[in-house]
Design a protein around this motif. Structure first.
Motif, PDB file in Angstrom:
ATOM      1  N   ILE A  52      46.980  52.200 -36.078  1.00  0.00           N
ATOM      2  CA  ILE A  52      48.017  51.290 -35.589  1.00  0.00           C
ATOM      3  C   ILE A  52      47.421  49.893 -35.446  1.00  0.00           C
ATOM      4  O   ILE A  52      46.413  49.715 -34.743  1.00  0.00           O
ATOM      5  CB  ILE A  52      48.599  51.756 -34.239  1.00  0.00           C
ATOM      6  CG1 ILE A  52      49.100  53.202 -34.331  1.00  0.00           C
ATOM      7  CG2 ILE A  52      49.703  50.813 -33.784  1.00  0.00           C
ATOM      8  CD1 ILE A  52      50.243  53.401 -35.282  1.00  0.00           C
ATOM      9  N   ALA A  53      48.025  48.928 -36.124  1.00  0.00           N
ATOM     10  CA  ALA A  53      47.547  47.539 -36.042  1.00  0.00           C
ATOM     11  C   ALA A  53      48.258  46.823 -34.895  1.00  0.00           C
ATOM     12  O   ALA A  53      49.476  46.952 -34.734  1.00  0.00           O
ATOM     13  CB  ALA A  53      47.809  46.818 -37.357  1.00  0.00           C
ATOM     14  N   ILE A  54      47.495  46.061 -34.099  1.00  0.00           N
ATOM     15  CA  ILE A  54      48.047  45.295 -32.972  1.00  0.00           C
ATOM     16  C   ILE A  54      47.933  43.809 -33.305  1.00  0.00           C
ATOM     17  O   ILE A  54      46.834  43.277 -33.444  1.00  0.00           O
ATOM     18  CB  ILE A  54      47.308  45.600 -31.656  1.00  0.00           C
ATOM     19  CG1 ILE A  54      47.267  47.104 -31.391  1.00  0.00           C
ATOM     20  CG2 ILE A  54      47.971  44.863 -30.500  1.00  0.00           C
ATOM     21  CD1 ILE A  54      48.613  47.737 -31.184  1.00  0.00           C
ATOM     22  N   HIS A  55      49.073  43.164 -33.462  1.00  0.00           N
ATOM     23  CA  HIS A  55      49.106  41.714 -33.688  1.00  0.00           C
ATOM     24  C   HIS A  55      49.686  41.068 -32.428  1.00  0.00           C
ATOM     25  O   HIS A  55      50.892  40.934 -32.279  1.00  0.00           O
ATOM     26  CB  HIS A  55      49.962  41.386 -34.913  1.00  0.00           C
ATOM     27  CG  HIS A  55      49.917  39.936 -35.291  1.00  0.00           C
ATOM     28  ND1 HIS A  55      48.898  39.392 -36.032  1.00  0.00           N
ATOM     29  CD2 HIS A  55      50.777  38.917 -35.030  1.00  0.00           C
ATOM     30  CE1 HIS A  55      49.126  38.098 -36.224  1.00  0.00           C
ATOM     31  NE2 HIS A  55      50.267  37.781 -35.608  1.00  0.00           N
ATOM     32  N   ASP A  56      48.779  40.699 -31.522  1.00  0.00           N
ATOM     33  CA  ASP A  56      49.179  40.173 -30.225  1.00  0.00           C
ATOM     34  C   ASP A  56      48.921  38.671 -30.180  1.00  0.00           C
ATOM     35  O   ASP A  56      47.786  38.225 -29.999  1.00  0.00           O
ATOM     36  CB  ASP A  56      48.397  40.890 -29.117  1.00  0.00           C
ATOM     37  CG  ASP A  56      48.820  40.445 -27.721  1.00  0.00           C
ATOM     38  OD1 ASP A  56      49.828  39.736 -27.609  1.00  0.00           O
ATOM     39  OD2 ASP A  56      48.119  40.822 -26.761  1.00  0.00           O
ATOM     40  N   VAL A 100      52.597  48.273 -37.541  1.00  0.00           N
ATOM     41  CA  VAL A 100      52.075  47.073 -36.880  1.00  0.00           C
ATOM     42  C   VAL A 100      52.911  46.805 -35.641  1.00  0.00           C
ATOM     43  O   VAL A 100      54.149  46.731 -35.716  1.00  0.00           O
ATOM     44  CB  VAL A 100      52.116  45.848 -37.809  1.00  0.00           C
ATOM     45  CG1 VAL A 100      51.669  44.591 -37.053  1.00  0.00           C
ATOM     46  CG2 VAL A 100      51.241  46.071 -39.030  1.00  0.00           C
ATOM     47  N   LEU A 101      52.243  46.690 -34.495  1.00  0.00           N
ATOM     48  CA  LEU A 101      52.915  46.321 -33.257  1.00  0.00           C
ATOM     49  C   LEU A 101      52.796  44.807 -33.095  1.00  0.00           C
ATOM     50  O   LEU A 101      51.699  44.287 -32.887  1.00  0.00           O
ATOM     51  CB  LEU A 101      52.285  47.045 -32.064  1.00  0.00           C
ATOM     52  CG  LEU A 101      52.916  46.751 -30.702  1.00  0.00           C
ATOM     53  CD1 LEU A 101      54.369  47.220 -30.667  1.00  0.00           C
ATOM     54  CD2 LEU A 101      52.121  47.412 -29.580  1.00  0.00           C
ATOM     55  N   PHE A 102      53.911  44.123 -33.207  1.00  0.00           N
ATOM     56  CA  PHE A 102      53.928  42.661 -33.161  1.00  0.00           C
ATOM     57  C   PHE A 102      54.420  42.200 -31.786  1.00  0.00           C
ATOM     58  O   PHE A 102      55.549  42.477 -31.385  1.00  0.00           O
ATOM     59  CB  PHE A 102      54.830  42.097 -34.251  1.00  0.00           C
ATOM     60  CG  PHE A 102      55.022  40.617 -34.172  1.00  0.00           C
ATOM     61  CD1 PHE A 102      53.934  39.748 -34.257  1.00  0.00           C
ATOM     62  CD2 PHE A 102      56.297  40.071 -33.995  1.00  0.00           C
ATOM     63  CE1 PHE A 102      54.115  38.369 -34.168  1.00  0.00           C
ATOM     64  CE2 PHE A 102      56.492  38.702 -33.902  1.00  0.00           C
ATOM     65  CZ  PHE A 102      55.389  37.842 -33.991  1.00  0.00           C
ATOM     66  N   ILE A 103      53.530  41.490 -31.067  1.00  0.00           N
ATOM     67  CA  ILE A 103      53.856  40.956 -29.743  1.00  0.00           C
ATOM     68  C   ILE A 103      53.785  39.432 -29.841  1.00  0.00           C
ATOM     69  O   ILE A 103      52.701  38.854 -29.917  1.00  0.00           O
ATOM     70  CB  ILE A 103      52.874  41.466 -28.667  1.00  0.00           C
ATOM     71  CG1 ILE A 103      52.807  43.000 -28.691  1.00  0.00           C
ATOM     72  CG2 ILE A 103      53.276  40.959 -27.281  1.00  0.00           C
ATOM     73  CD1 ILE A 103      51.789  43.589 -27.757  1.00  0.00           C
ATOM     74  N   PRO A 104      54.925  38.762 -29.865  1.00  0.00           N
ATOM     75  CA  PRO A 104      54.918  37.301 -30.039  1.00  0.00           C
ATOM     76  C   PRO A 104      54.500  36.578 -28.745  1.00  0.00           C
ATOM     77  O   PRO A 104      54.506  37.162 -27.651  1.00  0.00           O
ATOM     78  CB  PRO A 104      56.380  36.995 -30.389  1.00  0.00           C
ATOM     79  CG  PRO A 104      57.151  38.075 -29.708  1.00  0.00           C
ATOM     80  CD  PRO A 104      56.299  39.308 -29.761  1.00  0.00           C
ATOM     81  N   LYS A 105      54.174  35.335 -28.910  1.00  0.00           N
ATOM     82  CA  LYS A 105      53.815  34.496 -27.762  1.00  0.00           C
ATOM     83  C   LYS A 105      55.058  33.755 -27.296  1.00  0.00           C
ATOM     84  O   LYS A 105      55.682  33.020 -28.053  1.00  0.00           O
ATOM     85  CB  LYS A 105      52.719  33.497 -28.144  1.00  0.00           C
ATOM     86  CG  LYS A 105      52.203  32.680 -26.975  1.00  0.00           C
ATOM     87  CD  LYS A 105      51.068  31.773 -27.415  1.00  0.00           C
ATOM     88  CE  LYS A 105      50.528  30.974 -26.227  1.00  0.00           C
ATOM     89  NZ  LYS A 105      49.397  30.076 -26.636  1.00  0.00           N
TER      90      LYS A 105
END
Length: 438
Positions: A52-56, A100-105
């Motif tokens: 699982i890719a984390i794009h934080d 991919v878990l995408f957590i925007p700013k």
């Protein structure tokens, strides 16, 4: 020797001398144990770890997921926040990552609640989504408390943790999950009876159809009453089935025990738990196991086992009489399908009542009534007995069961008398009812 005894002997010997009966008697346990071992082997195999890719973009949550790698063998989280999102989407399409878990700013947590995305080729499991949401929610809750200048440590310490200790009225300690254990014991015996009836009831029906097809019955009924013939065929065929079942049980349990001993030595060698933790866990497990064993030994084991044998025989005899009546009414197994559903439905009903009613109210009105009804009592009563059932209820239930068996055999013999000589015509329910009046 009475006529019924001769018929029982003939049916029993004919079944046990059959080559297919002998082969399946000794081959079936090997197949069952082999399948059980294969399923156990498959369940012991570790599944492939999913990447699982984390794009934080905020950098606030990635460490929470990386910390999960120490305890999770199913998922491996990787910090890829430095890689652009389009590139990661391409990696997901190429199956380099499960998703991919995408957590925007964003400016604040309120805006973030509905902006998080999980990008994947296939829909993830509900448990994975719930776990991911829980990790993020806990982190956001902690941040909200800190932003409100609340003492998070004080709040954590103020959380109440309640554990209810179970005690009996006599003062002895009780254990959680005992009702589930009781219903599991009764349910296992009840389910065993249901499967035995379904499998071996067809044996009685096929036996009647075979004799009807071969015209043997036309010679037999010239010197034997239909009731005697019906009773002899049911008991003789049933005894053969019961004998095969107990041989299966003995061989199957012996093979399972041998397999568990052989495989147990290999499993123990791969244990990597530290000795001190292992010893502590074993002591705690041993103490808990002793309490549960003591509670199980307090159950009416003698009553459970004796009633299992009685209901096993009574239930099988009762339903075998239905199967025999169907066999007398039809010319082949294909025509019998329209009559089988009403026979199987009471068995299914008994299982549902047992698991959804007895477990919550074993002495309630519904459970008590259906433990008396002969068509469901072999299953429902066996589920009630571990909870403690008055002796008069058991005696009444058994009496009704065997009385109904003889009554059904009497009715079935009337159908047998007419239907056994009917060829080339598919009977209906209306015709069966008319045959009962002859």
């Amino acid at each position: 020797m009475s006529i019924i005894s001769l018929i029982i002997k003939r049916e029993f010997i004919a079944k046990v001398r059959n080559k297919s009966f002998i082969v399946m008697t000794f081959l079936s346990p090997l197949l069952f144990v082999g399948i059980a071992m294969f399923v156990g082997y498959l369940s012991s195999m570790k599944a492939d770890t999913r990447q699982i890719a984390i794009h934080d973009e905020s950098g606030e949550f990635v460490n929470e997921f990386l910390a999960q790698n120490k305890s999770s063998e199913e998922y491996n989280y990787q910090d890829v926040s430095s890689i652009e999102l389009p590139t990661l989407k391409k990696s997901v399409e190429d199956k380099a990552y499960e998703g991919v878990l995408f957590i925007p700013k964003v400016k604040n947590n309120d805006a973030l609640e509905n902006e998080i995305q999980f990008i994947s080729n296939e829909s993830p499991s509900i448990s994975f989504i719930e776990k991911t949401q829980d990790i993020i929610a806990k982190k956001m809750t902690l941040a909200n408390l800190e932003a409100a200048h609340l003492d998070t440590l004080a709040i954590h310490q103020a959380e109440a943790k309640v554990t209810i200790n179970l005690k009996k009225a006599s003062g002895e300690q009780s254990l959680k999950g005992l009702n589930e254990i009781k219903i599991a014991i009764g349910g296992a015996f009840g389910y065993l009876i249901m499967m035995f009836i379904i499998i071996y009831g067809n044996m009685v029906m096929r036996s009647v159809i075979e004799e009807k097809t071969n015209r043997i019955i036309e010679i037999i009924i010239s010197s034997v009453k239909p009731f005697q013939l019906m009773m002899g065929k049911i008991i003789g065929t049933s005894l053969a089935g019961i004998l095969q079942f107990f041989i299966w049980a003995i061989i199957g349990l012996s093979l399972l025990f041998s397999a568990s001993v052989f495989l147990g030595a290999n499993v123990g060698a791969t244990n990597q738990i530290p000795p001190e933790m292992m010893q502590s866990a074993q002591n705690e497990l041993a103490t808990t196991a002793q309490l549960y064993v003591a509670e199980i030994l307090n159950l009416p084991i003698a009553a459970i086992l004796s009633c299992f044998v009685i209901y096993f025989i009574g239930g099988y005899f009762l339903y075998s009489s239905f199967y025999a009546a169907i066999g007398a009414a039809v010319d082949n197994e294909t025509d019998s399908q329209q009559f089988l559903l009403p026979i199987i439905m009471p068995l299914v009903l008994g299982v549902y009542i047992g698991f959804f009613t007895v477990v919550n109210d074993p002495h309630g009105t519904v459970a008590t009534i259906f433990s008396m009804v002969p068509l469901t009592s072999p299953i429902v009563m066996l589920m009630r007995i571990p909870f403690g059932v008055p002796l008069w209820q058991i005696a009444l239930s058994i009496t009704l069961l065997f009385a109904t068996f003889f009554l059904v055999v009497w009715f079935a013999s009337k159908i047998y008398r007419v239907g056994i000589l009917m060829y080339g015509k598919k009977p209906t329910w209306k015709e069966l009812y008319r045959w009962l009046k002859y």
